[in-house]
Design a protein around this motif. Sequence first.
Motif, PDB file in Angstrom:
ATOM      1  N   ASP A 194      -3.307   5.530  -1.647  1.00 33.37           N
ATOM      2  CA  ASP A 194      -4.198   5.657  -2.804  1.00 33.37           C
ATOM      3  C   ASP A 194      -3.817   4.719  -3.945  1.00 33.37           C
ATOM      4  O   ASP A 194      -4.329   4.852  -5.055  1.00 33.37           O
ATOM      5  CB  ASP A 194      -4.262   7.106  -3.293  1.00 33.37           C
ATOM      6  N   ALA A 195      -2.945   3.746  -3.712  1.00 29.06           N
ATOM      7  CA  ALA A 195      -2.589   2.775  -4.754  1.00 29.06           C
ATOM      8  C   ALA A 195      -2.002   1.527  -4.108  1.00 29.06           C
ATOM      9  O   ALA A 195      -1.434   1.576  -3.017  1.00 29.06           O
ATOM     10  CB  ALA A 195      -1.596   3.374  -5.749  1.00 29.06           C
ATOM     11  N   ILE A 196      -2.135   0.419  -4.810  1.00 25.68           N
ATOM     12  CA  ILE A 196      -1.534  -0.848  -4.398  1.00 25.68           C
ATOM     13  C   ILE A 196      -0.537  -1.252  -5.491  1.00 25.68           C
ATOM     14  O   ILE A 196      -0.885  -1.304  -6.678  1.00 25.68           O
ATOM     15  CB  ILE A 196      -2.577  -1.964  -4.221  1.00 25.68           C
ATOM     16  N   VAL A 197       0.684  -1.527  -5.075  1.00 25.82           N
ATOM     17  CA  VAL A 197       1.705  -2.029  -5.994  1.00 25.82           C
ATOM     18  C   VAL A 197       1.793  -3.542  -5.813  1.00 25.82           C
ATOM     19  O   VAL A 197       2.084  -4.017  -4.710  1.00 25.82           O
ATOM     20  CB  VAL A 197       3.078  -1.386  -5.698  1.00 25.82           C
ATOM     21  N   PRO A 198       1.541  -4.337  -6.865  1.00 26.07           N
ATOM     22  CA  PRO A 198       1.655  -5.796  -6.719  1.00 26.07           C
ATOM     23  C   PRO A 198       3.059  -6.212  -6.323  1.00 26.07           C
ATOM     24  O   PRO A 198       4.042  -5.585  -6.727  1.00 26.07           O
ATOM     25  CB  PRO A 198       1.307  -6.318  -8.119  1.00 26.07           C
ATOM     26  N   VAL A 199       3.131  -7.287  -5.549  1.00 23.03           N
ATOM     27  CA  VAL A 199       4.432  -7.751  -5.083  1.00 23.03           C
ATOM     28  C   VAL A 199       5.343  -8.113  -6.249  1.00 23.03           C
ATOM     29  O   VAL A 199       6.582  -8.003  -6.160  1.00 23.03           O
ATOM     30  CB  VAL A 199       4.262  -8.939  -4.110  1.00 23.03           C
ATOM     31  N   GLU A 200       4.763  -8.494  -7.390  1.00 25.78           N
ATOM     32  CA  GLU A 200       5.566  -8.862  -8.554  1.00 25.78           C
ATOM     33  C   GLU A 200       6.346  -7.676  -9.128  1.00 25.78           C
ATOM     34  O   GLU A 200       7.293  -7.873  -9.900  1.00 25.78           O
ATOM     35  CB  GLU A 200       4.669  -9.456  -9.649  1.00 25.78           C
ATOM     36  N   TRP A 201       5.940  -6.457  -8.780  1.00 29.84           N
ATOM     37  CA  TRP A 201       6.636  -5.265  -9.285  1.00 29.84           C
ATOM     38  C   TRP A 201       7.763  -4.830  -8.348  1.00 29.84           C
ATOM     39  O   TRP A 201       8.328  -3.750  -8.521  1.00 29.84           O
ATOM     40  CB  TRP A 201       5.654  -4.109  -9.446  1.00 29.84           C
ATOM     41  N   THR A 202       8.084  -5.621  -7.351  1.00 25.67           N
ATOM     42  CA  THR A 202       9.029  -5.233  -6.304  1.00 25.67           C
ATOM     43  C   THR A 202      10.054  -6.334  -6.072  1.00 25.67           C
ATOM     44  O   THR A 202       9.989  -7.410  -6.688  1.00 25.67           O
ATOM     45  CB  THR A 202       8.273  -4.969  -4.988  1.00 25.67           C
ATOM     46  N   ASP A 203      10.962  -6.052  -5.124  1.00 23.65           N
ATOM     47  CA  ASP A 203      11.913  -7.099  -4.725  1.00 23.65           C
ATOM     48  C   ASP A 203      11.414  -7.896  -3.535  1.00 23.65           C
ATOM     49  O   ASP A 203      12.128  -8.764  -3.006  1.00 23.65           O
ATOM     50  CB  ASP A 203      13.284  -6.487  -4.409  1.00 23.65           C
ATOM     51  N   ALA A 234       0.852  -1.183   0.000  1.00 21.74           N
ATOM     52  CA  ALA A 234       0.000   0.000   0.000  1.00 21.74           C
ATOM     53  C   ALA A 234       0.888   1.234   0.000  1.00 21.74           C
ATOM     54  O   ALA A 234       1.727   1.408   0.900  1.00 21.74           O
ATOM     55  CB  ALA A 234      -0.907  -0.014   1.223  1.00 21.74           C
ATOM     56  N   VAL A 235       0.721   2.110  -1.005  1.00 23.18           N
ATOM     57  CA  VAL A 235       1.631   3.242  -1.196  1.00 23.18           C
ATOM     58  C   VAL A 235       0.844   4.506  -1.517  1.00 23.18           C
ATOM     59  O   VAL A 235      -0.365   4.480  -1.748  1.00 23.18           O
ATOM     60  CB  VAL A 235       2.617   2.964  -2.351  1.00 23.18           C
ATOM     61  N   LEU A 236       1.574   5.617  -1.559  1.00 25.63           N
ATOM     62  CA  LEU A 236       1.072   6.845  -2.155  1.00 25.63           C
ATOM     63  C   LEU A 236       1.535   6.847  -3.607  1.00 25.63           C
ATOM     64  O   LEU A 236       2.740   6.674  -3.879  1.00 25.63           O
ATOM     65  CB  LEU A 236       1.612   8.081  -1.435  1.00 25.63           C
ATOM     66  N   ALA A 237       0.613   7.028  -4.529  1.00 23.27           N
ATOM     67  CA  ALA A 237       0.968   6.984  -5.948  1.00 23.27           C
ATOM     68  C   ALA A 237       2.049   8.006  -6.283  1.00 23.27           C
ATOM     69  O   ALA A 237       2.920   7.749  -7.131  1.00 23.27           O
ATOM     70  CB  ALA A 237      -0.283   7.213  -6.799  1.00 23.27           C
ATOM     71  N   SER A 238       2.015   9.138  -5.620  1.00 22.31           N
ATOM     72  CA  SER A 238       3.012  10.171  -5.911  1.00 22.31           C
ATOM     73  C   SER A 238       4.418   9.724  -5.538  1.00 22.31           C
ATOM     74  O   SER A 238       5.402  10.159  -6.146  1.00 22.31           O
ATOM     75  CB  SER A 238       2.660  11.467  -5.167  1.00 22.31           C
ATOM     76  N   ALA A 265      -3.088   6.556  -9.024  1.00 19.79           N
ATOM     77  CA  ALA A 265      -4.051   6.572  -7.922  1.00 19.79           C
ATOM     78  C   ALA A 265      -5.220   5.646  -8.233  1.00 19.79           C
ATOM     79  O   ALA A 265      -5.755   5.644  -9.350  1.00 19.79           O
ATOM     80  CB  ALA A 265      -4.547   7.995  -7.688  1.00 19.79           C
ATOM     81  N   GLY A 266      -5.607   4.831  -7.256  1.00 16.58           N
ATOM     82  CA  GLY A 266      -6.707   3.875  -7.419  1.00 16.58           C
ATOM     83  C   GLY A 266      -6.275   2.519  -7.914  1.00 16.58           C
ATOM     84  O   GLY A 266      -7.109   1.589  -7.995  1.00 16.58           O
ATOM     85  N   HIS A 267      -4.984   2.350  -8.229  1.00 21.77           N
ATOM     86  CA  HIS A 267      -4.507   1.103  -8.809  1.00 21.77           C
ATOM     87  C   HIS A 267      -4.711  -0.068  -7.845  1.00 21.77           C
ATOM     88  O   HIS A 267      -4.242  -0.050  -6.703  1.00 21.77           O
ATOM     89  CB  HIS A 267      -3.030   1.249  -9.153  1.00 21.77           C
ATOM     90  N   TYR A 268      -5.442  -1.118  -8.294  1.00 24.34           N
ATOM     91  CA  TYR A 268      -5.702  -2.348  -7.542  1.00 24.34           C
ATOM     92  C   TYR A 268      -6.369  -2.091  -6.185  1.00 24.34           C
ATOM     93  O   TYR A 268      -6.154  -2.835  -5.229  1.00 24.34           O
ATOM     94  CB  TYR A 268      -4.432  -3.180  -7.358  1.00 24.34           C
ATOM     95  N   ILE A 269      -7.195  -1.054  -6.131  1.00 25.00           N
ATOM     96  CA  ILE A 269      -8.010  -0.816  -4.933  1.00 25.00           C
ATOM     97  C   ILE A 269      -9.466  -1.077  -5.292  1.00 25.00           C
ATOM     98  O   ILE A 269      -9.992  -0.513  -6.261  1.00 25.00           O
ATOM     99  CB  ILE A 269      -7.847   0.625  -4.403  1.00 25.00           C
TER     100      ILE A 269
END
Length: 402
Positions: free
Chosen positions: A107-116, A55-59, A130-134
């Motif tokens: 305001d956004a969710i980053v999938p774990v696949e996009w990270t380490d 869970a992140v801030l899109a900015s 903003a709103g991604h995967y929410i």
Amino acid sequence: MKTVDEHLADILAATHRLAPLDLALLEAVHGVLAEPVTAPVNLPPFDNSAMDGYAVLASDVAGASETSPVTLSVVGDIAAGDQEAYGIRAGLCARIMTGAPVPAGCDAIVPVEWTDGGTAKVAIRRPAVAGHYIRRSGEDVTEGQVVLEPGTRLGAAQIGMLAAVGRARVAVRPRPRVVVLSTGSELVEPGSSVGPGQIWDANGFALTAAATEAGGVGFRQGVIGDDPRQVLAAIEEQLGFADLVITSGGVSMGARDVVKEVLSGLGTMKFEQVAMRPGKPQGFGLLDDHTPIFTLPGNPVSAFVSFQVFVRPALRALQGLPPDPLPTVTARLTTPVSSPSGLRHFLRGALVYRHGAYEVSPAEGQGSHQIFSLSSSNCLMVVGDDVTSLDAGAPVDVMMLP
């Protein structure tokens, strides 16, 4: 003779829908909803994550890329069902599971696949708007929305919908209990040996299965001989249990048509000739003032066709559904057919969809005793009362069998 439409109209005029029952959800499967169902809350009831991730801030991640990842500090883990309050501010994030509540400030969710996949710090390699995967509260259903209308048949998806809005019980019109009795001293149970002049009972099994296919709960009784006392006792025994009774055999013009003999004059029973083939001899009425009883012919195809034309619509009416016939399409005949004048003819056939249109071929055997051609067919061609022949290529109405 009565027409098919007149006989069906009389049946439906006498058939009244069953009273609703208050049932637990899994007892209500295949019943027909008798009340509107509304959602007491939004679905989902809160914003939640559509993915396992962060869970992140899109900015904060707007400039993230594979070559230049953004690194954020991980301040906690949020699991599905977590009731603690979380908040996220710039430069921070939280690990989050699918279905978990989105923390304040995020305001956004980053999938774990996009990270380490980091646990204390995480490198994020792609941006998220903003709103991604929410999943937003109320994006599926809003509070007060009608989610199921009366008259809905309750299958698995509808039972799931009821549970999702918190219903443990629901008012439904239950599946009608249909008792099927086969009469005739010539009948023996399948699995038994047959002697001279005997046949295995096909009607009892076919009609019970047809009742189940049509939304009822079929109960087959054992074979009943041609003793009037036994026949009457067997029918009367079922009246306190059944919502609808079907008999087959003993309704024509013979010297030992026992069903006709024992039921004539009881309740509202009438035995009539209906202008159809197969299935001309028909009986219908109400016994004990409310239980419909259908006395169908004994030939297996006659009994089966009579069920589809008359009993099936009545079963739907008992459940509060429109008494619709079987699904019907128009098809082109592949070969010519002939039909007796003045009778509505129901012919077995094979229906196929080819080159954007339906085609139908009549079965080879059309005798009312020929059950093999029925079991090999997937439709009934309906030739009108005033039609005596149709050429190859002519259009014909076709009722698709279950």
